[in-house]
Design a protein around this motif. Sequence first.
Motif, PDB file in Angstrom:
ATOM      1  N   LEU A   2      -9.253   4.115  11.037  1.00 34.20           N
ATOM      2  CA  LEU A   2      -9.622   3.790   9.660  1.00 34.20           C
ATOM      3  C   LEU A   2     -10.475   2.537   9.629  1.00 34.20           C
ATOM      4  O   LEU A   2     -10.214   1.591  10.376  1.00 34.20           O
ATOM      5  CB  LEU A   2      -8.376   3.553   8.802  1.00 34.20           C
TER       6      LEU A   2
ATOM      7  N   TYR B  79       0.838  -1.189   0.000  1.00 31.87           N
ATOM      8  CA  TYR B  79       0.000   0.000   0.000  1.00 31.87           C
ATOM      9  C   TYR B  79       0.876   1.243   0.000  1.00 31.87           C
ATOM     10  O   TYR B  79       2.024   1.218   0.456  1.00 31.87           O
ATOM     11  CB  TYR B  79      -0.880   0.057   1.255  1.00 31.87           C
TER      12      TYR B  79
ATOM     13  N   SER C 139      -5.570   8.555   2.974  1.00 30.61           N
ATOM     14  CA  SER C 139      -5.739   7.180   3.436  1.00 30.61           C
ATOM     15  C   SER C 139      -4.879   6.255   2.577  1.00 30.61           C
ATOM     16  O   SER C 139      -4.098   6.710   1.750  1.00 30.61           O
ATOM     17  CB  SER C 139      -7.207   6.786   3.371  1.00 30.61           C
ATOM     18  N   LEU C 140      -5.039   4.979   2.795  1.00 37.32           N
ATOM     19  CA  LEU C 140      -4.193   4.006   2.099  1.00 37.32           C
ATOM     20  C   LEU C 140      -4.748   3.687   0.722  1.00 37.32           C
ATOM     21  O   LEU C 140      -5.958   3.568   0.526  1.00 37.32           O
ATOM     22  CB  LEU C 140      -4.124   2.709   2.901  1.00 37.32           C
TER      23      LEU C 140
ATOM     24  N   GLN D  23     -10.805 -10.555  -2.204  1.00 39.11           N
ATOM     25  CA  GLN D  23      -9.781 -10.010  -1.316  1.00 39.11           C
ATOM     26  C   GLN D  23      -9.227  -8.687  -1.797  1.00 39.11           C
ATOM     27  O   GLN D  23      -8.020  -8.447  -1.800  1.00 39.11           O
ATOM     28  CB  GLN D  23      -8.675 -11.035  -1.094  1.00 39.11           C
ATOM     29  N   ASN D  24     -10.134  -7.825  -2.227  1.00 38.04           N
ATOM     30  CA  ASN D  24      -9.787  -6.463  -2.573  1.00 38.04           C
ATOM     31  C   ASN D  24     -10.177  -5.584  -1.390  1.00 38.04           C
ATOM     32  O   ASN D  24     -11.348  -5.496  -1.044  1.00 38.04           O
ATOM     33  CB  ASN D  24     -10.533  -6.054  -3.838  1.00 38.04           C
ATOM     34  N   PHE D  25      -9.202  -4.954  -0.762  1.00 35.94           N
ATOM     35  CA  PHE D  25      -9.461  -4.145   0.415  1.00 35.94           C
ATOM     36  C   PHE D  25      -9.562  -2.680   0.034  1.00 35.94           C
ATOM     37  O   PHE D  25      -8.722  -2.156  -0.677  1.00 35.94           O
ATOM     38  CB  PHE D  25      -8.328  -4.318   1.431  1.00 35.94           C
TER      39      PHE D  25
ATOM     40  N   PHE E 222     -10.056   1.174   1.782  1.00 38.99           N
ATOM     41  CA  PHE E 222      -9.983   1.918   3.033  1.00 38.99           C
ATOM     42  C   PHE E 222     -10.805   3.205   2.965  1.00 38.99           C
ATOM     43  O   PHE E 222     -10.906   3.835   1.909  1.00 38.99           O
ATOM     44  CB  PHE E 222      -8.533   2.288   3.338  1.00 38.99           C
ATOM     45  N   GLY E 223     -11.328   3.592   4.125  1.00 32.58           N
ATOM     46  CA  GLY E 223     -11.906   4.907   4.258  1.00 32.58           C
ATOM     47  C   GLY E 223     -10.812   5.929   4.518  1.00 32.58           C
ATOM     48  O   GLY E 223      -9.652   5.569   4.746  1.00 32.58           O
TER      49      GLY E 223
ATOM     50  N   GLU F  53     -13.368  -5.551   3.042  1.00 29.73           N
ATOM     51  CA  GLU F  53     -12.788  -6.544   2.149  1.00 29.73           C
ATOM     52  C   GLU F  53     -13.895  -7.049   1.253  1.00 29.73           C
ATOM     53  O   GLU F  53     -14.873  -7.631   1.715  1.00 29.73           O
ATOM     54  CB  GLU F  53     -12.177  -7.703   2.923  1.00 29.73           C
TER      55      GLU F  53
ATOM     56  N   GLN G 201     -13.008  -4.234   8.769  1.00 27.39           N
ATOM     57  CA  GLN G 201     -11.984  -4.192   9.805  1.00 27.39           C
ATOM     58  C   GLN G 201     -11.762  -2.743  10.219  1.00 27.39           C
ATOM     59  O   GLN G 201     -11.711  -1.843   9.369  1.00 27.39           O
ATOM     60  CB  GLN G 201     -10.686  -4.820   9.270  1.00 27.39           C
TER      61      GLN G 201
ATOM     62  N   LEU H 158      -4.121   0.789  -2.339  1.00 27.10           N
ATOM     63  CA  LEU H 158      -3.487  -0.473  -2.669  1.00 27.10           C
ATOM     64  C   LEU H 158      -2.693  -0.329  -3.961  1.00 27.10           C
ATOM     65  O   LEU H 158      -3.240   0.122  -4.978  1.00 27.10           O
ATOM     66  CB  LEU H 158      -4.541  -1.564  -2.825  1.00 27.10           C
TER      67      LEU H 158
ATOM     68  N   TYR I   2     -16.962  -9.109   2.312  1.00 22.78           N
ATOM     69  CA  TYR I   2     -16.555 -10.342   2.989  1.00 22.78           C
ATOM     70  C   TYR I   2     -16.370 -10.091   4.482  1.00 22.78           C
ATOM     71  O   TYR I   2     -16.756 -10.883   5.318  1.00 22.78           O
ATOM     72  CB  TYR I   2     -15.269 -10.848   2.358  1.00 22.78           C
ATOM     73  N   ASN I   3     -15.726  -8.963   4.805  1.00 26.12           N
ATOM     74  CA  ASN I   3     -15.638  -8.531   6.193  1.00 26.12           C
ATOM     75  C   ASN I   3     -15.306  -7.047   6.256  1.00 26.12           C
ATOM     76  O   ASN I   3     -15.059  -6.404   5.233  1.00 26.12           O
ATOM     77  CB  ASN I   3     -14.627  -9.369   6.986  1.00 26.12           C
TER      78      ASN I   3
END
Lengths: 117, 111
Positions: free
Chosen positions: B89, A35, A42-43, B97-99, B101-102, B93, B34, A45, B31-32
Motif C-alpha cells: 500500500l 483506521y 484499503s484503510l 496530517q491527513n493520510f 491510502f491507495g 500525507e 509512505q 481513517l 507532505y510525504n
Amino acid sequence: SAVISQKPSRDICQRGTSLTIQCQVDSQVTMMFWYRQQPGQSLTLIATANQGSEATYESGFVIDKFPISRPNLTFSTLTVSNMSPEDSSIYLCSVVGLAGEGYNEQFFGPGTRLTVL
Amino acid sequence: KQEVTQIPAALSVPEGENLVLNCSFTDSAIYNLQWFRQDPGKGLTSLLLIQSSQREQTSGRLNASLDKSSGRSTLYIAASQPGDSATYLCAVENYGQNFVFGPGTRLSVLP
C-alpha cells in the motif's frame, strides 16, 4: 521506531453490543489515529485521537458510534458501539512520531479483527 | 479531495524477477509518501518514507521514487522472493496530517 500494541487482537461479538479496543505505544507520540479496514478494502481513517480533547472525526464517522479516548500521549481507546455485522473489520491504530528532520513516519499497531454476528 | 490509486491491483511473478508497483495521487501538494507492506490478516509494516523534497529512498532490495509534479511514485523490488508476497500500500500525507491510502497491490511471488 515506535512499538504499538492493541488489545484485543480479535473478537467475535453479538449484534447490538459494544467493544472497546485499546492501543498502547511505548513512547510519547504527537499524533494517534484510528483506521478501519473492511474485508478486501484499503484503510479508511476514522478519526484523529486528540490528547485531552474530543477526537476529530472524518466524514461518515460520528462520536456516538465510535467514541474515542486519549487520556495521555501513549494510550488511546476506540469503542465500536451498538455493533452490526457491517462493523466487521480490522481496526488499526497508528501513530506519527518524530523521525528527525521534521518529517513524520507513520507506524501501525497489529490490528484488531472484529467479527459481528 | 486527494485520491490515491495503485496499479496493478494484483501481480504474480516467478521468483527472481524484478518488479515495479505504481502509485498515483491527484493532489501534488503532499507532505510525504509512505509505502507499506501488509501480510494477510496482519497490520501494516512501514517500508519506505519519501519526503516531499526527496526523489527516492532505498532499503535493501527496495527502491521507491517520487515525482510530485506528475503525482506518481513507484516501488521497485529487485530479485523478488516468495517472502515478498503481500499486499503493498502507498499512502500520502497531505498538509494537515491527513493520510490517504491507495487500494493496494496484491503481490504473489511464486517459487
